[in-house]
Design an enzyme around this catalytic site. Sequence first.
Site, short mmCIF file in Angstrom:
data_model
loop_
_atom_site.label_atom_id
_atom_site.label_comp_id
_atom_site.label_asym_id
_atom_site.label_seq_id
_atom_site.Cartn_x
_atom_site.Cartn_y
_atom_site.Cartn_z
CG ASN A 1 -1.72 1.20 1.17
OD1 ASN A 1 -1.50 2.35 0.72
ND2 ASN A 1 -3.05 0.95 1.96
CG ASP B 1 -0.04 4.59 6.44
OD1 ASP B 1 0.25 4.37 5.03
OD2 ASP B 1 -1.18 5.07 6.86
CG HIS B 2 0.34 0.21 4.43
ND1 HIS B 2 -0.61 -0.85 4.91
CD2 HIS B 2 -0.61 1.37 4.62
CE1 HIS B 2 -1.78 -0.39 5.15
NE2 HIS B 2 -1.65 0.79 4.92
CG ASP C 1 -4.35 -2.14 3.79
OD1 ASP C 1 -4.61 -2.69 4.56
OD2 ASP C 1 -4.33 -0.82 3.45
CG ASP D 1 -0.54 -4.33 4.37
OD1 ASP D 1 -0.96 -3.63 3.53
OD2 ASP D 1 -0.03 -3.74 5.50
CG ASN E 1 -7.75 -1.34 6.06
OD1 ASN E 1 -6.99 -0.80 6.82
ND2 ASN E 1 -7.87 -0.76 4.96
CD GLU F 1 -4.73 4.24 1.15
OE1 GLU F 1 -5.42 5.18 1.21
OE2 GLU F 1 -3.93 3.83 1.76
#
Length: 254
Positions: free
Chosen positions: A7, A245-246, A145, A216, A147, A34
């Site tokens: 991501n 942030d991943h 991802d 993930d 989530n 994303e």
Amino acid sequence: MKIATWNVNSLRVRLPHLLDWLATEQPDVVGLQELKCTEDQFPFAELAAAGYQAAVNGQKTYNGVALLAREMPQDVTYDIPGFEDEQKRVISGTVNGVRIVNAYVVNGQAVDSEKYAYKLRFLAAFRDFLAAEHAAHSQMVVMGDFNIAPTPEDTHDPAQWEGKILCSPPERAALKAITDLALADSFELAAEPEGRFTWWDYRQAGFRRDLGLRIDHLLVSPAAAARLTGWRVDKAPRKLERPSDHAPVIITLD
């Protein structure tokens, strides 16, 4: 065969990171989530110069997914058939005989919110789609991802996270309904997984303090699982200036 999910949290911002990482890691297949860009904004030329072809399901400002491979993925499909959704969250294609499904699952915002209800509807439709794909393809990897942190151990602080978004029982049950399709979590199968958490909040020095979650995932069919030789999180890109942030998650198949 090296297969990765990442991501990137805005491809246009993170493109230099991606290009450097591709040059270093040389993966065979990468699923990006994303993108936050449309297909006409996608950096096809830059990626081609790096040796990668791309299939893209883009969306302005939000969402968007892509598959990168040395040769153009075959039999590419977009979204979840029969599930009406304007958000671009799924792309599938076949690379070197392996069916790759790349997804950016809904965050859900908060338990009992409308976005949470949408997340559960999405996951139910995604499960049905994967059942059909799995029936047609013995070699299969589902990445992205999700989530969802599958277990309390997949959070840095279970007391903080249990029962909340990303860690609620209905979300975990929806993920289990997918893995029950004989699509195993490659992390659980790996003999010696390298790392665990794949996401760290930008706030409160989350990465430096390792306040992470494992959200993930790469799920593998039995035929792909038989080829699994490694699982790891590559934290190097997360240490860069203005990172996603991943971090990328990588599996290897012999």
